[in-house]
Write a protein that holds these residues in place. Structure first.
Motif, PDB file in Angstrom:
ATOM      1  N   GLN A  52       0.499  -1.147   0.107  1.00  0.00           N
ATOM      2  CA  GLN A  52       0.116  -0.006  -0.018  1.00  0.00           C
ATOM      3  C   GLN A  52       1.023   1.179  -0.143  1.00  0.00           C
ATOM      4  O   GLN A  52       0.596   2.147  -0.425  1.00  0.00           O
ATOM      5  CB  GLN A  52      -0.711   0.062   1.180  1.00  0.00           C
ATOM      6  N   SER A  53       2.029   1.248   0.769  1.00  0.00           N
ATOM      7  CA  SER A  53       3.055   2.249   0.573  1.00  0.00           C
ATOM      8  C   SER A  53       4.292   1.740   0.927  1.00  0.00           C
ATOM      9  O   SER A  53       4.407   0.526   1.140  1.00  0.00           O
ATOM     10  CB  SER A  53       2.661   3.287   1.489  1.00  0.00           C
ATOM     11  N   LYS A  54       5.301   2.566   0.935  1.00  0.00           N
ATOM     12  CA  LYS A  54       6.592   2.055   1.379  1.00  0.00           C
ATOM     13  C   LYS A  54       6.531   1.576   2.820  1.00  0.00           C
ATOM     14  O   LYS A  54       7.548   0.869   3.493  1.00  0.00           O
ATOM     15  CB  LYS A  54       7.670   3.229   1.218  1.00  0.00           C
ATOM     16  N   TYR A  55       5.820   2.003   3.632  1.00  0.00           N
ATOM     17  CA  TYR A  55       5.525   1.665   4.763  1.00  0.00           C
ATOM     18  C   TYR A  55       4.930   0.433   5.337  1.00  0.00           C
ATOM     19  O   TYR A  55       4.946  -0.073   6.349  1.00  0.00           O
ATOM     20  CB  TYR A  55       4.659   2.858   5.791  1.00  0.00           C
ATOM     21  N   SER A  56       4.460  -0.167   4.418  1.00  0.00           N
ATOM     22  CA  SER A  56       3.631  -1.584   4.593  1.00  0.00           C
ATOM     23  C   SER A  56       4.389  -2.796   4.434  1.00  0.00           C
ATOM     24  O   SER A  56       4.040  -3.888   4.859  1.00  0.00           O
ATOM     25  CB  SER A  56       2.422  -1.491   3.427  1.00  0.00           C
ATOM     26  N   HIS A  86       3.703  10.711   9.012  1.00  0.00           N
ATOM     27  CA  HIS A  86       3.038  10.648   7.837  1.00  0.00           C
ATOM     28  C   HIS A  86       1.614  10.159   8.062  1.00  0.00           C
ATOM     29  O   HIS A  86       1.425   9.712   9.133  1.00  0.00           O
ATOM     30  CB  HIS A  86       3.737   9.875   6.680  1.00  0.00           C
ATOM     31  N   LYS A  89      -2.087   5.715   4.437  1.00  0.00           N
ATOM     32  CA  LYS A  89      -2.892   5.407   3.139  1.00  0.00           C
ATOM     33  C   LYS A  89      -4.264   4.485   3.860  1.00  0.00           C
ATOM     34  O   LYS A  89      -5.339   5.146   3.447  1.00  0.00           O
ATOM     35  CB  LYS A  89      -2.220   4.508   1.782  1.00  0.00           C
TER      36      LYS A  89
END
Length: 122
Positions: A52-56, A86, A89
Motif C-alpha cells: 500500500q505504501s513504502k511503510y507497509s 506521515h 494510506k
C-alpha cells in the motif's frame, strides 16, 4: 554438592529447550494468524502481499521496531498512527477492530514479526 550442581544444570538446560519450543510454537502460530487474518491485504513480507505504501513492507520490522511497539500497533493502532510523521494510506485501526485479536493472538503475531529482520530487496 557436585550432584546437585549437575542436576541444576540439567534442569536449566531442559527448561531452556522447553522455552525455545514454546517460542517456536508462538512464531508458527503467528505465521498462521498472519495468513488467517489476511494481513497481506495491507502489508508485504518478501514481496508477497499488497504494498500500500513504502511503510507497509514488514520484512525487517523485527530489526527496526521494539517488541512493545509491534504489540501496541495491534492493541492501539490509532495511538501509534498519531506518532507517525506521515498519514497512512489505510488506517490500521479500522482493520484491527474487525480482527478481534486476543492477547494470545497478539503474542503470537508479535513473536512472528520479531523474526522478520531482513530488509526488503529493492
Amino acid at each position: 554438592m557436585k550432584r546437585a550442581m549437575v542436576a541444576m544444570v540439567g534442569v536449566m538446560l531442559l527448561a531452556g529447550g522447553s522455552l525455545a519450543a514454546q517460542d517456536a510454537k508462538k512464531v508458527s502460530d503467528g505465521k498462521k494468524l498472519w495468513d488467517q487474518k489476511e494481513c497481506a491485504k495491507c502489508h508485504t513480507i518478501a514481496g508477497k502481499g499488497e504494498r500500500q505504501s513504502k511503510y507497509s513492507a514488514l520484512d525487517d520490522v523485527g530489526a527496526r521496531a521494539k517488541e512493545a511497539d509491534i504489540r501496541m500497533w495491534m492493541k492501539d493502532p490509532k495511538k501509534m498512527a498519531a506518532e507517525l510523521d506521515h498519514t497512512p494510506k489505510t488506517k490500521m485501526s479500522s482493520k484491527i477492530a474487525q480482527m478481534k485479536l486476543t492477547d494470545a493472538d497478539i503474542d503470537a503475531l508479535t513473536a512472528y514479526m520479531l523474526t522478520l529482520k531482513t530488509p526488503a530487496k529493492k
